[in-house]
Design a protein around this motif. Structure first.
Motif, mmCIF file in Angstrom:
data_model
loop_
_atom_site.group_PDB
_atom_site.id
_atom_site.type_symbol
_atom_site.label_atom_id
_atom_site.label_comp_id
_atom_site.label_asym_id
_atom_site.label_seq_id
_atom_site.Cartn_x
_atom_site.Cartn_y
_atom_site.Cartn_z
ATOM 1 N N LEU A 10 37.026 48.483 28.849
ATOM 2 C CA LEU A 10 37.364 47.726 30.499
ATOM 3 C C LEU A 10 37.024 49.246 31.460
ATOM 4 O O LEU A 10 37.130 48.755 32.282
ATOM 5 C CB LEU A 10 38.842 47.469 30.621
ATOM 6 C CG LEU A 10 39.402 47.631 32.476
ATOM 7 C CD1 LEU A 10 38.186 46.048 32.847
ATOM 8 C CD2 LEU A 10 40.657 47.401 31.850
ATOM 9 N N LEU A 40 39.200 43.101 41.031
ATOM 10 C CA LEU A 40 39.859 43.205 40.646
ATOM 11 C C LEU A 40 41.148 43.911 39.984
ATOM 12 O O LEU A 40 41.786 43.718 39.257
ATOM 13 C CB LEU A 40 38.540 45.141 39.791
ATOM 14 C CG LEU A 40 36.845 43.413 39.406
ATOM 15 C CD1 LEU A 40 35.989 44.848 39.222
ATOM 16 C CD2 LEU A 40 36.732 42.700 38.580
ATOM 17 N N THR A 43 43.618 41.441 40.196
ATOM 18 C CA THR A 43 44.280 40.591 39.149
ATOM 19 C C THR A 43 44.625 41.248 37.626
ATOM 20 O O THR A 43 45.270 40.332 36.823
ATOM 21 C CB THR A 43 42.256 39.496 38.692
ATOM 22 O OG1 THR A 43 41.132 40.576 38.732
ATOM 23 C CG2 THR A 43 41.953 38.544 39.603
ATOM 24 N N ILE A 44 43.909 42.273 37.333
ATOM 25 C CA ILE A 44 44.558 42.730 36.501
ATOM 26 C C ILE A 44 46.514 43.177 37.142
ATOM 27 O O ILE A 44 46.958 43.214 36.079
ATOM 28 C CB ILE A 44 43.887 44.498 35.894
ATOM 29 C CG1 ILE A 44 42.548 44.380 35.852
ATOM 30 C CG2 ILE A 44 44.333 45.055 35.252
ATOM 31 C CD1 ILE A 44 41.979 45.045 35.916
ATOM 32 N N ASN A 47 48.191 40.426 35.982
ATOM 33 C CA ASN A 47 48.403 39.882 34.597
ATOM 34 C C ASN A 47 49.456 40.827 34.269
ATOM 35 O O ASN A 47 50.120 40.688 32.850
ATOM 36 C CB ASN A 47 46.710 40.570 33.964
ATOM 37 C CG ASN A 47 46.862 40.119 32.444
ATOM 38 O OD1 ASN A 47 46.340 41.298 31.884
ATOM 39 N ND2 ASN A 47 46.903 39.108 31.916
ATOM 40 N N VAL A 108 43.741 50.741 36.070
ATOM 41 C CA VAL A 108 43.017 50.176 34.836
ATOM 42 C C VAL A 108 43.435 51.341 33.732
ATOM 43 O O VAL A 108 43.637 51.027 32.877
ATOM 44 C CB VAL A 108 41.618 50.661 34.701
ATOM 45 C CG1 VAL A 108 40.892 51.001 33.018
ATOM 46 C CG2 VAL A 108 40.936 49.461 35.725
ATOM 47 N N HIS A 121 47.185 34.099 31.780
ATOM 48 C CA HIS A 121 46.471 33.556 32.595
ATOM 49 C C HIS A 121 46.048 32.840 33.051
ATOM 50 O O HIS A 121 47.057 31.888 31.784
ATOM 51 C CB HIS A 121 44.951 33.759 32.324
ATOM 52 C CG HIS A 121 43.785 33.492 33.215
ATOM 53 N ND1 HIS A 121 43.578 32.581 33.890
ATOM 54 C CD2 HIS A 121 43.221 34.745 33.986
ATOM 55 C CE1 HIS A 121 42.684 33.148 34.593
ATOM 56 N NE2 HIS A 121 42.324 34.039 34.977
ATOM 57 N N PHE A 132 42.865 40.727 26.537
ATOM 58 C CA PHE A 132 42.730 40.591 28.067
ATOM 59 C C PHE A 132 41.889 41.801 28.139
ATOM 60 O O PHE A 132 41.980 41.462 29.026
ATOM 61 C CB PHE A 132 44.257 41.144 28.961
ATOM 62 C CG PHE A 132 44.807 39.680 28.394
ATOM 63 C CD1 PHE A 132 44.488 38.749 29.828
ATOM 64 C CD2 PHE A 132 46.184 39.143 28.175
ATOM 65 C CE1 PHE A 132 44.784 37.389 29.996
ATOM 66 C CE2 PHE A 132 46.295 38.233 28.706
ATOM 67 C CZ PHE A 132 46.573 36.829 29.696
ATOM 68 N N HIS A 136 39.393 41.144 31.006
ATOM 69 C CA HIS A 136 38.937 41.758 32.019
ATOM 70 C C HIS A 136 38.002 43.066 32.521
ATOM 71 O O HIS A 136 36.732 42.800 33.432
ATOM 72 C CB HIS A 136 40.507 42.893 32.869
ATOM 73 C CG HIS A 136 41.575 41.845 32.562
ATOM 74 N ND1 HIS A 136 41.861 41.426 33.913
ATOM 75 C CD2 HIS A 136 42.743 42.438 31.688
ATOM 76 C CE1 HIS A 136 43.089 40.711 34.105
ATOM 77 N NE2 HIS A 136 43.991 41.678 32.675
ATOM 78 N N HIS A 139 34.668 40.106 33.199
ATOM 79 C CA HIS A 139 35.263 40.216 34.505
ATOM 80 C C HIS A 139 34.416 41.023 35.607
ATOM 81 O O HIS A 139 33.711 40.233 36.488
ATOM 82 C CB HIS A 139 36.312 39.629 34.639
ATOM 83 C CG HIS A 139 37.157 39.432 36.851
ATOM 84 N ND1 HIS A 139 38.311 39.464 36.858
ATOM 85 C CD2 HIS A 139 36.637 38.259 37.107
ATOM 86 C CE1 HIS A 139 37.526 39.240 38.150
ATOM 87 N NE2 HIS A 139 37.240 38.348 38.611
#
Length: 155
Positions: A10, A40, A43-44, A47, A108, A121, A132, A136, A139
């Protein structure tokens, strides 16, 4: 035209974003570097902190199909283009590239340092932290593949 892009980890996506900041980029899709980084990050963060209940409820009936057919495609770098995302993950257009790269970098780092449970998710369900991380990274590669490295200007 999209470029072939795949990340082993990631944090490789952050290095790619910083590289695009240095070299400049050509936008071959709908979003700028800043918009991609914001998407991004959102979405992280979902999560890490949780998705809205409505997403989980709507995603649950499709989860077996998505997990069996779409997740492997995404992880293999064959994610379909043009799939609409929930409005909460659509970034504004007036964002600063450098600011959003920095915000993604911090996110991150937080994800990589996280040792607790992660939220399932809505479409793919529960995964381990490592799974995950791969999700990610794939993605990020999908979205960043729409940005081409700018050609150096000749003197």
């Amino acid at each position: 035209m999209r470029r072939a892009l795949q990340f082993d980890r990631l944090d490789d996506c952050v290095a790619e974003c910083r590289s695009l900041l240095r070299t400049g980029y050509l936008q071959n899709g709908n979003w700028t570097l800043a918009q991609i980084c914001r998407h991004l990050r959102l979405t992280i963060e979902a999560n890490l902190r949780g998705y809205p209940a409505w997403m989980t409820v709507l995603g649950f009936p499709l989860r077996p199909v998505l997990r069996r057919w779409m997740l492997p495609r995404l992880l293999a770098g064959d994610s379909p283009s043009g799939v609409k995302t929930a409005g909460m993950f659509v970034p504004d257009s007036a964002l600063n590239d450098a600011d959003e790269v920095d915000a993604l970098s911090r996110c991150v780092e937080q994800f990589l340092a996280h040792s607790g449970d992660l939220h399932a998710h809505p479409g793919f369900g529960r995964m381990t932290h490592e799974e995950f991380g791969r999700f990610h990274a794939a993605h990020a590669a999908h979205h960043l593949s729409f940005l081409a490295v700018a050609e150096p200007r000749s003197a």
